[in-house]
Write a protein that holds these residues in place. Structure first.
Motif, PDB file in Angstrom:
ATOM      1  N   ILE A  95      36.233  47.570  50.544  1.00 19.25           N
ATOM      2  CA  ILE A  95      36.572  48.866  49.532  1.00 19.25           C
ATOM      3  C   ILE A  95      36.560  48.370  48.294  1.00 19.25           C
ATOM      4  O   ILE A  95      35.813  48.933  47.184  1.00 19.25           O
ATOM      5  N   ALA A  96      37.295  47.369  47.964  1.00 19.62           N
ATOM      6  CA  ALA A  96      37.237  46.937  46.436  1.00 19.62           C
ATOM      7  C   ALA A  96      35.987  46.123  46.104  1.00 19.62           C
ATOM      8  O   ALA A  96      35.662  46.427  44.886  1.00 19.62           O
ATOM      9  N   SER A  97      35.186  45.599  46.910  1.00 22.35           N
ATOM     10  CA  SER A  97      33.765  45.105  46.804  1.00 22.35           C
ATOM     11  C   SER A  97      32.817  46.261  46.223  1.00 22.35           C
ATOM     12  O   SER A  97      31.940  46.246  45.244  1.00 22.35           O
ATOM     13  N   HIS A 149      23.767  42.806  50.943  1.00 22.62           N
ATOM     14  CA  HIS A 149      23.845  44.300  51.495  1.00 22.62           C
ATOM     15  C   HIS A 149      24.985  45.015  50.164  1.00 22.62           C
ATOM     16  O   HIS A 149      24.737  46.247  50.105  1.00 22.62           O
ATOM     17  N   GLU A 150      25.845  44.412  49.668  1.00 22.05           N
ATOM     18  CA  GLU A 150      26.676  45.156  48.571  1.00 22.05           C
ATOM     19  C   GLU A 150      26.040  45.055  47.139  1.00 22.05           C
ATOM     20  O   GLU A 150      26.237  45.848  46.509  1.00 22.05           O
ATOM     21  N   THR A 151      25.104  43.915  46.915  1.00 24.76           N
ATOM     22  CA  THR A 151      24.581  43.818  45.599  1.00 24.76           C
ATOM     23  C   THR A 151      23.233  44.525  45.324  1.00 24.76           C
ATOM     24  O   THR A 151      23.055  45.052  44.583  1.00 24.76           O
ATOM     25  N   LEU A 152      22.400  44.516  46.377  1.00 23.89           N
ATOM     26  CA  LEU A 152      21.248  45.051  46.367  1.00 23.89           C
ATOM     27  C   LEU A 152      21.145  46.796  45.870  1.00 23.89           C
ATOM     28  O   LEU A 152      20.318  47.121  45.027  1.00 23.89           O
ATOM     29  N   PRO A 153      22.013  47.503  46.333  1.00 20.02           N
ATOM     30  CA  PRO A 153      21.950  48.956  46.001  1.00 20.02           C
ATOM     31  C   PRO A 153      22.215  49.006  44.575  1.00 20.02           C
ATOM     32  O   PRO A 153      21.648  50.333  44.088  1.00 20.02           O
ATOM     33  N   VAL A 154      22.656  48.260  43.781  1.00 21.46           N
ATOM     34  CA  VAL A 154      22.878  48.583  42.475  1.00 21.46           C
ATOM     35  C   VAL A 154      21.836  47.863  41.337  1.00 21.46           C
ATOM     36  O   VAL A 154      21.808  47.865  40.104  1.00 21.46           O
ATOM     37  N   ALA A 155      21.147  46.965  42.044  1.00 21.29           N
ATOM     38  CA  ALA A 155      19.953  46.104  41.275  1.00 21.29           C
ATOM     39  C   ALA A 155      18.646  46.671  41.175  1.00 21.29           C
ATOM     40  O   ALA A 155      18.239  47.564  42.035  1.00 21.29           O
ATOM     41  N   ARG A 194      50.089  38.426  39.018  1.00 19.45           N
ATOM     42  CA  ARG A 194      50.823  38.559  40.327  1.00 19.45           C
ATOM     43  C   ARG A 194      51.272  39.788  40.839  1.00 19.45           C
ATOM     44  O   ARG A 194      51.430  40.157  42.048  1.00 19.45           O
ATOM     45  N   GLU A 195      51.133  40.689  40.033  1.00 20.01           N
ATOM     46  CA  GLU A 195      51.442  42.415  40.329  1.00 20.01           C
ATOM     47  C   GLU A 195      50.212  42.934  40.614  1.00 20.01           C
ATOM     48  O   GLU A 195      50.318  44.181  40.961  1.00 20.01           O
ATOM     49  N   LEU A 196      48.959  42.463  40.516  1.00 19.96           N
ATOM     50  CA  LEU A 196      47.696  43.277  40.946  1.00 19.96           C
ATOM     51  C   LEU A 196      47.379  42.766  41.943  1.00 19.96           C
ATOM     52  O   LEU A 196      47.258  41.607  42.575  1.00 19.96           O
ATOM     53  N   SER A 197      46.588  43.675  42.768  1.00 22.48           N
ATOM     54  CA  SER A 197      45.613  43.409  43.885  1.00 22.48           C
ATOM     55  C   SER A 197      44.282  42.624  43.422  1.00 22.48           C
ATOM     56  O   SER A 197      43.934  42.324  42.291  1.00 22.48           O
ATOM     57  N   GLY A 198      43.688  42.058  44.495  1.00 22.60           N
ATOM     58  CA  GLY A 198      42.524  41.343  44.120  1.00 22.60           C
ATOM     59  C   GLY A 198      41.604  42.177  43.338  1.00 22.60           C
ATOM     60  O   GLY A 198      41.086  41.609  42.489  1.00 22.60           O
ATOM     61  N   GLY A 199      41.166  43.347  43.776  1.00 23.36           N
ATOM     62  CA  GLY A 199      40.592  44.204  42.961  1.00 23.36           C
ATOM     63  C   GLY A 199      40.897  44.604  41.751  1.00 23.36           C
ATOM     64  O   GLY A 199      39.972  44.696  40.840  1.00 23.36           O
TER      65      GLY A 199
END
Length: 262
Positions: free
Chosen positions: A176-178, A204-210, A141-146
């Motif tokens: 940013i977290a993504s 668009h977030e996934t393809l650059p690392v694949a 509960r003390e952590l951000s989503g990322g």
């Protein structure tokens, strides 16, 4: 470094949920050391494919080989195989009454007989690997989503699995977290010698690392190739998915998609 020897091999795979066939005729080889993006619209069967890779869902037809051998059917043997498969769940799955460090320690306490000092040191190393060593004593509960997603990633890596499965790792995260999560996945894959399969609809977030991209639609693999080949495709089905068009070869059927265990 990518090794041509497949760490995952699927042959003639058919996966059913009850009386409904979700995927059929799936043939796939995943080379060791690679990052493979499994893309497709919600409800197309991406998470069902992951269920087959962990042995949670038995094939209706065809075969599943993971880590060089068919997945065992016996519960004890399957549990042993699963120790070599790390899974980052869509909802993190952190226990709210345990600290970040205690969550990461769970697999180590459940599956090893290591003494407490060794477990504490390993937990520190895993949290450090995801940039959260200073958050060891914080509760979910003390952590951000990322941050929570990174703690879940550290826990998935606790047993040093050679194969990592990511089920929609960017769900609920801001841009940013993504970016942090995807960069971390790529860095860990390279530095730890992992193989990663990323199920996502965030193209668009996934393809650059694949290294390789698959698109699942209408119960089959509609595309398999490099990210560059995917983006250059003029296939109407692929263009509909990439461009977010409501009309095209992929039907928008909310009733049918609701039946898929996403």
């Amino acid at each position: 470094m990518i090794d041509a020897t497949p760490i995952v091999r699927l042959s003639g795979l058919r996966l059913d949920r009850g009386s409904r066939t979700i995927l059929d005729g799936i043939d796939l080889e995943v080379p060791r050391g690679s990052v493979v993006a499994v893309l497709g619209p919600s409800g197309c069967g991406k998470s069902t494919l992951l269920s087959a890779l962990t042995g949670e869902l038995e094939p209706a037809a065809g075969s599943v080989e993971v880590l060089g051998a068919p997945l065992p059917r016996g519960k004890r043997a399957l549990l042993e195989r699963r120790k070599s498969i790390g899974v980052l769940l869509q909802g993190n799955g952190l226990l709210t009454d345990l600290t970040a460090a205690e969550n990461v320690a769970l697999p180590l306490r459940a599956h090893t007989r290591l003494p407490d000092p060794v477990i504490r040191r390993l937990v520190e190393m895993k949290l450090h690997a995801v940039g959260l060593r200073a958050a060891a004593d914080l509760y979910p509960r003390e952590l951000s989503g990322g941050m929570a997603r990174r703690v879940a990633l550290a826990r998935a890596l606790a047993l040093d699995p050679p194969l990592m499965l990511y089920d929609e790792p960017l769900t609920g995260l801001d841009p940013i977290a993504s970016g942090v999560i995807m960069s971390l996945i790529a860095r860990l894959n390279a530095s730890l010698g992992l193989t990663s399969i990323i199920v996502s609809h965030h193209v668009h977030e996934t393809l650059p690392v694949a290294d390789r991209a698959l698109v699942i639609a209408n119960g089959r693999i509609a595309f398999s190739g490099t990210p560059q080949q995917l983006q250059a495709s003029d296939d109407p089905l692929i263009r509909q998915f990439l461009d977010g068009e409501p009309d095209g070869p992929i039907p928008f059927d909310t009733a049918a998609r609701a039946m898929e265990a996403a």
